[in-house]
Design a protein around this motif. Structure first.
Motif, mmCIF file in Angstrom:
data_model
loop_
_atom_site.group_PDB
_atom_site.id
_atom_site.type_symbol
_atom_site.label_atom_id
_atom_site.label_comp_id
_atom_site.label_asym_id
_atom_site.label_seq_id
_atom_site.Cartn_x
_atom_site.Cartn_y
_atom_site.Cartn_z
ATOM 1 N N ILE A 54 3.977 -6.253 -2.567
ATOM 2 C CA ILE A 54 2.549 -5.966 -1.734
ATOM 3 C C ILE A 54 1.715 -7.192 -1.911
ATOM 4 N N ILE A 55 1.738 -7.972 -2.819
ATOM 5 C CA ILE A 55 1.030 -9.349 -2.953
ATOM 6 C C ILE A 55 1.554 -10.313 -1.626
ATOM 7 N N GLU A 56 2.817 -10.356 -1.730
ATOM 8 C CA GLU A 56 3.500 -11.317 -0.787
ATOM 9 C C GLU A 56 3.115 -10.800 0.973
ATOM 10 N N LYS A 57 3.078 -9.330 0.903
ATOM 11 C CA LYS A 57 2.712 -8.883 2.223
ATOM 12 C C LYS A 57 1.401 -9.140 2.664
ATOM 13 N N MET A 58 0.287 -9.027 1.596
ATOM 14 C CA MET A 58 -1.038 -9.099 1.847
ATOM 15 C C MET A 58 -1.384 -10.743 2.180
ATOM 16 N N ASP A 59 -0.645 -11.675 1.294
ATOM 17 C CA ASP A 59 -0.889 -13.115 1.743
ATOM 18 C C ASP A 59 -0.216 -13.422 3.142
ATOM 19 N N CYS A 65 -7.662 -6.497 1.300
ATOM 20 C CA CYS A 65 -7.702 -5.196 0.778
ATOM 21 C C CYS A 65 -6.661 -4.261 1.273
ATOM 22 N N VAL A 66 -5.993 -3.470 0.456
ATOM 23 C CA VAL A 66 -4.845 -2.636 0.371
ATOM 24 C C VAL A 66 -5.224 -1.126 0.296
ATOM 25 N N THR A 95 -8.124 -5.582 5.972
ATOM 26 C CA THR A 95 -7.526 -4.281 5.457
ATOM 27 C C THR A 95 -6.349 -4.075 5.986
ATOM 28 N N MET A 96 -5.429 -3.416 5.141
ATOM 29 C CA MET A 96 -3.947 -2.781 5.569
ATOM 30 C C MET A 96 -3.804 -1.677 4.758
ATOM 31 N N VAL A 97 -3.164 -0.526 5.491
ATOM 32 C CA VAL A 97 -2.718 0.707 5.065
ATOM 33 C C VAL A 97 -1.292 0.588 4.577
ATOM 34 N N ALA A 98 -1.022 1.240 3.291
ATOM 35 C CA ALA A 98 0.302 0.839 2.858
ATOM 36 C C ALA A 98 0.796 2.317 2.209
ATOM 37 N N LYS A 115 -9.072 -9.651 -4.371
ATOM 38 C CA LYS A 115 -8.628 -8.701 -3.485
ATOM 39 C C LYS A 115 -8.878 -7.322 -4.277
ATOM 40 N N VAL A 116 -8.828 -6.113 -3.379
ATOM 41 C CA VAL A 116 -9.223 -4.891 -3.935
ATOM 42 C C VAL A 116 -7.841 -3.851 -3.287
ATOM 43 N N ALA A 117 -7.586 -2.878 -4.120
ATOM 44 C CA ALA A 117 -6.821 -1.862 -4.037
ATOM 45 C C ALA A 117 -7.528 -0.742 -3.766
ATOM 46 N N ILE A 118 -7.462 0.286 -2.838
ATOM 47 C CA ILE A 118 -7.823 1.669 -2.818
ATOM 48 C C ILE A 118 -6.506 2.576 -2.883
ATOM 49 N N PHE A 119 -6.926 3.546 -3.864
ATOM 50 C CA PHE A 119 -5.881 4.605 -3.798
ATOM 51 C C PHE A 119 -6.289 5.907 -3.403
ATOM 52 N N VAL A 120 -5.714 6.507 -2.408
ATOM 53 C CA VAL A 120 -6.045 7.759 -1.805
ATOM 54 C C VAL A 120 -4.805 8.714 -2.194
#
Length: 695
Positions: A54-59, A65-66, A95-98, A115-120
């Motif tokens: 996920i970090i590679e993807k965000m970069d 923000c994921v 932002t991105m949704v994962a 960076k920040v991660a949000i968990f729903v």
């Protein structure tokens, strides 16, 4: 030097493969992508050949923000998308949704602190993670998990990770919101730092949406302070580009007209059949179970022979619904698209991480009919976002008030069970909202979800046919301009009527497309898949079982009794089989009345049926009353390690039965009521008490 023979070469090859696997830590054997992901037009996450880091993807995409989601029915995914969109439009977050199942988690220890991660995270069933969050939950809560930089759980390896958490739960279940609670505790134990409070939404109380809205404002304030963000005026920025392909004919083979994936588009049914790929199953037979004309209860036999699908007694069947044509027409009309319904459109994510929820190219009609949840209750936040597109200032002011005033929204919208098109039609007095971009509807409405039904047959007795027992839903509220018709059950009713040669198979004028996309559902067919359940009979048939299932809650117990009767016929020793069933009247809705008598012939005294008729006497009698009457016998069976099952309404019946059982145990054993409650909790923990309930 001796020559290598064939066996030597095989051994060397195996050693080489093992060595590569060890030193690459499975890089070349990563979890395979869903074989239908590409054809479903998923444009985010890890497709075949793409990184699961996920970090590679965000970069790679320039994200800070994921928003991860664990979702079973699509609501958590919807909330994740809404948070990502709001974070971008109001606060300038990238932002991105994962989807949690698309990524690995051992590299969260290298998550940058800028960076920040949000968990729903939704909680499924009895405190379980959703299907797409199982591996994440196991990893993050395990004491043995190891991270990419060598740290173990004891080393607090997630010291750089800052996160936000929101849970979706139901207070009628014992393990309310356990998913977000356990993940939150695990992340903090690993050293991660939570921003704001961990929010919890309650579907059981019917306050999920308002719980979410109340939680997110203070969360944004905390996140703004933590990440030094600046709020700005939120202006709609589309996530999807919708372009009309005027040079394309909707009837060409490359245009999706409701097919869920490429295999279906190409006319082939290829397994495995699952939540991404339904089997178009023939309905072998169907019949009406109620004898009173004003209500319908369907029994259907779905033929799965030759599909590769299998089920076990107690599992669920998922039916993929189609929206009624009446509401499709209303939706297209209110957006000014009724004359463009067959226009071919291409839908693409403007951001590479955006996830298009249905295959493209398609048509407006196909997208609305087969893929968008247009009949669902309206979200207050979504209403507020549509105000800017109102046809006049007065309507804009009204929608703004609805979107910002909780009580006003409840009075004018929620209490009337309005869907989005009904609301817009009412507000504009039939005038089209032609300035609303179709993209905002794709973003703001859920993807239509399969509906799950407890299978009402035994796989031992009929392995190639799945029985469905379903009441056709129809909800009429005083003062409401529309009667709410259950999307899936009315679809099944129309199929049943057509199978029986009824001239008008659609008695409520809902106008379902019964023959499916391109009329491919020849005969009477319905798209389905099977979901496995933990709601199971004991492996030893000599164990006693007690079952509580009023109304269509009896569905899985028909399968249970059918199976135990078959075992008894085969000479197996079958334990006491006690069923508590409830309905209104014996001559109106006594489901499977004749069948119970047949099972009694096979099971003899081992089978007991206790029926509560709620409308036959001067007082209403429910299954709870019958259970209380049988308290002594129930406790005797429990002391013989009987299994106790409940299926049906979670909010009232199931909760009351749970409490009643604790009281019965306490009374019969002469102990405090709290001790009886503890015994019931222990039964739950050991799987001796099982529920298959819905709110």
């Amino acid at each position: 030097m001796a020559q290598l023979d064939t066996l030597d070469l095989v051994v060397l090859a195996v050693l080489l493969v093992g060595t590569v696997a060890y030193f690459t830590k499975g890089t070349y054997w990563a979890k395979p992508a869903d074989p239908f992901a590409g054809s479903l037009a998923h444009t985010n996450g890890a497709k075949a050949g793409k990184s699961r880091n996920i970090i590679e993807k965000m970069d790679e995409q320039g994200k800070n923000c994921v928003v991860f989601y664990g979702s079973q029915t699509g609501t958590a995914e919807d909330y994740a998308s809404r948070l990502a969109k709001e974070g971008a439009s109001r606060f300038g977050l990238k932002t991105m949704v994962a989807d949690l199942e698309d990524y690995d988690y051992d590299n969260l220890d290298s998550f940058p602190d800028d960076k920040v991660a949000i968990f729903v995270l939704a909680t499924y069933g009895e405190g379980e993670p959703t299907d797409n969050a199982v591996e994440f939950h196991e990893f993050i809560t395990s004491e043995d998990s190891s991270f990419s930089e060598g740290g173990s759980a004891a080393d607090k390896p997630l010291g750089n990770l800052r996160y936000v958490a929101f849970g979706l739960g139901n207070n009628t279940y014992e393990h309310y919101n356990s998913m977000v609670r356990s993940v939150d505790a695990a992340l903090q134990k690993l050293g991660a730092k939570r921003i704001g409070t961990a929010g919890e939404g309650d579907d059981g109380a019917g306050t999920m949406e308002e719980d979410f809205l109340a939680w997110k404002e203070p969360m944004w304030a905390a996140l703004t302070e933590s990440m030094h963000l600046e709020e700005r005026e939120a202006v709609y920025e589309p996530v999807f580009e919708v372009s009309e392909k005027l040079d394309m004919n909707a009837e060409t083979d490359e245009v999706y007209l409701g097919e869920p994936n490429k295999h279906h588009l190409e006319g082939a049914q290829k397994g495995p059949f699952n939540a991404h790929n339904p089997y178009i199953a023939p309905i072998a037979e169907s019949k009406e179970l109620f004898t009173a004309g004003e209500r319908n209860c369907l029994h259907m036999e779905v033929d799965i022979s030759g599909s590769g699908l299998s089920y076990q007694t107690g599992d669920h069947i998922a039916v993929w619904p189609t929206n009624p044509g009446k509401e499709v027409d209303r939706f297209l009309r209110v957006l000014g698209l009724d004359k463009k319904r067959d226009t071919v459109i291409s839908v693409k994510g403007i951001d590479p991480t955006a996830k298009v929820p249905f295959p493209s190219p398609t048509t407006y009609d196909a997208a609305v009919r087969y893929h968008m949840e247009i009949c669902a209750p309206v979200s207050r936040q979504f209403v507020h976002s549509l105000a800017q597109f109102a046809p006049d200032e007065a309507t804009k002011a009204e929608l703004t008030k609805m979107g910002t005033d909780k009580d006003y929204f409840s009075d004018k919208v929620a209490s009337l069970n309005l869907n989005i098109a009904q609301l817009l039609e009412t507000q504009s007095k039939g005038q089209a909202w032609s300035s609303i971009p179709f993209s905002i509807m794709i973003e703001g409405l859920h993807k239509i979800q399969p509906r799950y039904y407890s299978i009402s047959s035994s796989s031992l007795v009929q392995k190639d046919k799945i029985s469905i027992t379903a009441v056709v839903e129809s909800i009429e509220k005083p003062g409401a301009p529309h009667v709410v018709k259950g999307v899936t059950t009315n679809y099944l009713l129309a199929l049943k009527q057509k199978q029986h040669g009824v001239a008008d198979p659609d008695p409520h004028g809902l106008n379902y497309a019964l023959t499916g996309p391109r009329n491919k559902y020849d005969g009477i067919h319905v798209p389905v898949h099977v979901r496995h359940s933990n709601f199971k009979l004991p492996s030893d048939p000599s164990k006693p079982v007690i079952m509580v299932g009023p109304g269509t809650g009896v569905a899985p117990f028909r399968g249970f009794v059918q199976e135990r009767a078959a075992l008894a016929r085969a000479g197996e020793k079958v334990g006491k089989t006690v069923l508590f069933f409830g309905c209104r009247r014996r001559d109106e809705d006594f489901l499977y009345k004749d069948e119970w008598e047949e099972y009694k012939k096979d099971l003899g005294d081992a089978f007991e049926l206790h029926v509560a008729f709620s409308r036959e006497g001067p007082n209403k009698v429910y299954v709870q009353h019958k259970i209380q009457e049988q308290g002594e016998n129930i406790d005797k069976l429990l002391q013989q390690k009987a299994y106790f099952y409940v299926c049906g309404d979670a909010a009232h019946m199931a909760r009351e039965v749970n409490n009643l059982l604790g009281q019965i145990i306490a009374k019969q054993r002469g102990m405090p009521e709290t001790k009886g409650e503890d015994i019931v909790k222990s039964m739950r923990a050991s799987n001796q008490y099982q529920e298959d309930v819905w709110s």
